[in-house]
Design an enzyme around this catalytic site. Structure first.
Site, PDB file in Angstrom:
ATOM      1  CG  HIS A   1     -10.458   3.637   2.012  1.00  0.00           C
ATOM      2  ND1 HIS A   1      -9.364   4.474   2.097  1.00  0.00           N
ATOM      3  CD2 HIS A   1     -11.432   4.247   2.724  1.00  0.00           C
ATOM      4  CE1 HIS A   1      -9.677   5.544   2.830  1.00  0.00           C
ATOM      5  NE2 HIS A   1     -10.934   5.425   3.215  1.00  0.00           N
TER       6      HIS A   1
ATOM      7  CG  ASN B   1      -9.386   8.761   5.821  1.00  0.00           C
ATOM      8  OD1 ASN B   1      -9.940   8.375   6.845  1.00  0.00           O
ATOM      9  ND2 ASN B   1      -9.989   8.756   4.645  1.00  0.00           N
TER      10      ASN B   1
ATOM     11  CG  ASP C   1      -2.279   4.842   3.585  1.00  0.00           C
ATOM     12  OD1 ASP C   1      -2.204   5.196   2.391  1.00  0.00           O
ATOM     13  OD2 ASP C   1      -3.246   5.122   4.315  1.00  0.00           O
TER      14      ASP C   1
ATOM     15  CG  HIS D   1      -0.421  15.043   1.097  1.00  0.00           C
ATOM     16  ND1 HIS D   1      -1.328  15.015   0.066  1.00  0.00           N
ATOM     17  CD2 HIS D   1      -0.803  14.071   1.951  1.00  0.00           C
ATOM     18  CE1 HIS D   1      -2.225  14.067   0.290  1.00  0.00           C
ATOM     19  NE2 HIS D   1      -1.924  13.469   1.421  1.00  0.00           N
TER      20      HIS D   1
ATOM     21  CG  HIS E   1      -6.007   2.141   5.642  1.00  0.00           C
ATOM     22  ND1 HIS E   1      -7.366   1.995   5.666  1.00  0.00           N
ATOM     23  CD2 HIS E   1      -5.746   2.809   4.500  1.00  0.00           C
ATOM     24  CE1 HIS E   1      -7.891   2.572   4.598  1.00  0.00           C
ATOM     25  NE2 HIS E   1      -6.930   3.068   3.870  1.00  0.00           N
TER      26      HIS E   1
ATOM     27  CG  HIS F   1      -1.992   1.019   1.209  1.00  0.00           C
ATOM     28  ND1 HIS F   1      -3.204   0.828   1.803  1.00  0.00           N
ATOM     29  CD2 HIS F   1      -2.046   2.255   0.657  1.00  0.00           C
ATOM     30  CE1 HIS F   1      -3.958   1.901   1.633  1.00  0.00           C
ATOM     31  NE2 HIS F   1      -3.261   2.786   0.947  1.00  0.00           N
TER      32      HIS F   1
ATOM     33  CG  ASN G   1      -5.195   7.523  -4.594  1.00  0.00           C
ATOM     34  OD1 ASN G   1      -4.113   6.954  -4.764  1.00  0.00           O
ATOM     35  ND2 ASN G   1      -5.459   8.224  -3.507  1.00  0.00           N
TER      36      ASN G   1
ATOM     37  NE  ARG H   1       0.070  11.557  -2.943  1.00  0.00           N
ATOM     38  CZ  ARG H   1      -0.936  10.978  -2.301  1.00  0.00           C
ATOM     39  NH1 ARG H   1      -1.819  10.235  -2.940  1.00  0.00           N
ATOM     40  NH2 ARG H   1      -1.097  11.149  -1.002  1.00  0.00           N
TER      41      ARG H   1
END
Lengths: 431, 312
Positions: free
Chosen positions: A179, A278, A305, A309, A232, A58, A92, A62
């Site tokens: 998720h 999250n 995870d 950012h 997660h 996981h 994603n 990006r």
């Protein structure tokens, strides 16, 4: 002299008795005591723990779309420095990895980076919108050979779509990684729902929003006899449901992140968004249940995870900040920090949870293999006594959103061999 | 004390210092009507990310009564509406040499971030951050309670205060519950379970779902505003059912002890949480709360950036 050939001297496989390990042409050729270096480069590893390299089921790389936060190349550097030989890159991105074209692109760029094997995760639904199945078969049949499908970042909330996805991936032995987050119960959610969220006035993310989806999905997986993986896991209640499901024979696996093993919600009280993630950081009781579940195998694996950012996404007020934290480079140290005092935890358990089992769930057949003659030399050497101070600016990731900045993690990755290539030495990546 | 972000950072002594200073300011300014030179040369910036005419005017007047230079920076019609971040606004205000930022923001912890993220050196006064806190409202309410029920007292031991309504979304309720706890009052929170936060049973208060059961015990009752968007069946079935169950009407007000006071932080929904009759009755101190809000804001500003200057 052969390519990618070394003699590792005095390392402790799985933290046990010291052995020498001979690597010839990228594979383990011999393991024993007092091996003759012959004409090989000797790597002095006295006291170092030697494990098969880790596998992360996981990761968010990006790319494509947010190359300012991370790229497949920079994420690969972070991964190998963290001791990983394979990472599963979540879907994603922008565009979403929901077609054979996008997953092949990610897979190919990963090959070009060449530091770890990058396995793309395919989206379950078109555009992660939760309405119609993406072309799962095309992604599975592509060069990327996708086996893990996930709308991670979003829950597959429609129970009928989830059922169909679970059924459909049986044709190619795939797995749906859920998720688990009921979107209605978590509207505007900012942190764990608890006494603290009430005091801080931050909208709560109740444990039941995770547990209700897991309960539903283990029943669906049982009904259609398919493979389900829970991303997660963050609550004690989720652990209890998964424990029950496994007893019932459900083919379910589960992951926990390093941060949910170590960090708790009280860190939110300072409103620093570096702790915004999250699912959210939970209570002390939850972390203790997660640790116990990781030891007894109710939770099968650790997955990072890793969620890079850009600086401005965290340098703001809490509500407007992005969810997520870096994980690849600190995973080992954080896991050891959280787990070392838990009874029955040892290096073999760690290796199972961070290497062989995640490789098995993701069907990464060349990874997570035992330290044995004939296997590919995906190896990591760990200094079990030398800690490492985490400095955000010194991480290989393009982003700096680590909650561990300023902490000294108890162990450090010193050397990494990838297909026998000695690409990390003394904790530093060879250029 | 450099910042005022949350009542939970206050001690009882610190709280009394603000209340005593407010009392002194109230006397030397005749209820905040006379201007003092105390903060001459200081710059106070009112940074308002939410519409709040009442609170903004109260802070502006408080700063002007102390002769500070006041700049009001509201989210509408400024660079904020062009998408400037809180950080960039903070850096700008810091460069302008603001001694104090009074901030109203919809995000809980925004004032805390301004104070502690390393963006600026000014003092920060929280004028309401989302559902988190509104410390000067609670200090003003404590001032009002003290004036009516415990003049000059060092604590509120023996007082029972009811706080009624939407605690879940109310920064005023949070600040009041914790501040009254610090002062030693007994607080009873009353409302429908949908409007009470998870974990409130561990706060320094008792919790009840029945207003009628407690009325005879209350020395003061604070009615909280019900936001329009909470109505329409999401948190309770209807406005009518709410006012029948939790509204303060004449019949209920008669159940209160004679000395009890009726409070509301405003703006009121007359006919929902409180009837007009009760709001305008002799027991109501709602307009006094507005005046007392002003004097505690003056006191807070003076204590935060007044240095060693004497009050007057």
């Amino acid at each position: 002299m052969s390519l990618n050939s070394y003699l590792i001297v005095g390392a402790r496989p799985y933290g046990e008795e010291e052995q020498d390990i001979r690597i010839i042409n990228g594979r383990i050729a011999e393991i024993g005591i007092g091996l003759d270096p012959e004409n090989l480069d000797a790597v002095q590893a006295k006291g170092r723990v030697c494990l098969p390299s880790f596998v992360d089921l996981h990761t968010h790389l990006r790319e494509p779309g947010r190359e300012d936060a991370e790229t497949i190349a920079s994420g690969s550097r972070a991964a190998t420095l963290g001791g990983f030989s394979a990472v599963f890159a979540m879907a994603n991105t922008a565009p979403v990895a929901d077609t054979a074209g996008v997953v092949e692109q990610v897979w190919r760029i990963g090959r070009e980076s060449g530091l770890v094997d990058v396995f793309p995760v395919g989206a379950v639904s078109i555009g992660l919108r939760g309405q119609a199945l993406a072309e799962l078969g095309a992604m599975a049949g592509s060069a990327a050979g996708v086996t893990v499908f996930s709308d991670d970042g979003h829950c597959v909330f429609d129970p009928l779509l989830m059922r169909r996805a679970l059924e459909y991936v049986k044709t190619f032995d795939g797995v749906i990684a859920q998720h688990a987050q009921d979107p209605r119960l978590t509207q505007g959610a900012q942190m764990n729902e608890s006494e603290l969220s009430g005091i801080l006035g931050l909208t709560g993310w109740p444990a039941v929003a995770e547990e209700a989806i897991i309960a539903r999905d283990v029943l669906l997986a049982l009904h259609v006899d398919s493979r389900l993986h829970i991303c997660h896991v963050s609550t004690a209640g989720s652990v209890a449901i998964i424990r029950w499901a496994k007893k019932m024979g459900v083919r379910v696996s589960a992951e926990v992140t390093p941060h949910h093993l170590l960090l708790t919600e009280d860190l939110v009280a300072g409103f620093d968004p570096v702790y915004k993630v999250n699912p959210p950081l939970r209570s002390r009781a939850d972390t203790l249940a997660l640790r116990e579940a990781l030891v007894d195998g109710t939770i099968d694996i650790v997955a990072t995870d890793h969620a890079p950012h850009p600086h401005e996404a965290k340098d703001c007020e809490w509500d407007n900040a992005a969810f997520g934290m870096l994980g690849l480079e600190t995973a080992l140290g954080v896991v050891v920090s959280a787990m070392r005092d838990v009874p029955n935890w040892n290096w073999r358990t760690l290796s199972d949870r961070m290497s062989s089992t995640p490789a098995r769930i993701g069907r990464a057949i060349n990874h997570g293999r035992p330290l044995a003659v004939g296997e590919r030399a995906h190896l990591v050497l760990i200094d079990p006594d030398q800690g490492r101070l985490v400095v955000a600016e010194q991480l290989a990731s393009l982003s700096g959103n680590t909650p561990y900045a300023g902490m000294t993690l108890p162990v450090s990755v010193t050397d990494v061999f990838f297909n026998g290539i000695h690409q990390v030495q003394g904790g530093v990546l060879n250029a | 004390m450099k910042h005022l972000l949350s009542v939970q950072e206050l001690s009882r002594a610190g709280t009394l210092r603000i209340l005593d200073t407010a009392l002194e300011l109230n006397q030397v300014t005749d209820g905040g009507t006379k201007i003092l030179p105390t903060l001459r040369g200081r710059t106070v910036v009112n940074l308002f990310y939410e519409d709040s005419t009442r609170t903004r005017i109260s802070f502006e007047r408080a700063a002007k009564r102390l002769s500070a230079d006041v700049v009001t920076f509201s989210a509408k019609g400024s660079s904020v509406s062009k998408g400037e971040s809180l950080k960039d606004t903070a850096l700008t205000l810091n460069a302008m040499g603001a001694d104090m930022i009074v901030v109203r923001h919809p995000s809980p912890g925004a004032a805390h971030r301004l104070a502690h993220a390393g963006w600026l050196e000014s003092s920060v006064l929280n004028a309401g951050d989302g559902k988190h806190e509104h410390p000067t409202q609670a200090l003003g309410d404590a001032f009002t309670l003290r004036a009516h029920l415990r003049p000059g007292a060092k604590d509120f031991a023996g007082l029972t205060i009811g706080i009624v309504g939407d605690v879940l979304h109310s920064r005023v309720a949070r600040s009041n519950i914790f501040l009254l706890g610090i002062l030693g009052a007994k607080v009873i929170v009353i409302g429908p379970p949908t409007l009470l936060p998870v974990g409130i049973e561990n706060w320094p208060c008792e919790v009840s779902y029945s207003l009628d059961a407690y009325l005879p015990e209350l020395d003061a009752i604070m009615m909280l505003r019900v936001q329009q968007e909470r109505m329409n069946g999401t948190f309770f079935p209807s406005e009518l059912e709410y006012s029948r169950t939790f509204g303060l009407n004449r019949k209920r007000a008669r159940e209160l002890p004679e000395h009890a006071i009726v409070m509301h932080p405003g703006p009121m929904n007359r006919g929902v949480e409180i009837t007009a009759e009760v709001a305008d009755s002799a027991q109501s101190v709602i307009t006094e709360q507005v005046v007392n809000g002003l004097v505690v804001r003056m006191a807070s500003m003076y204590l935060l950036i007044g240095g060693n200057v004497s009050v007057a």
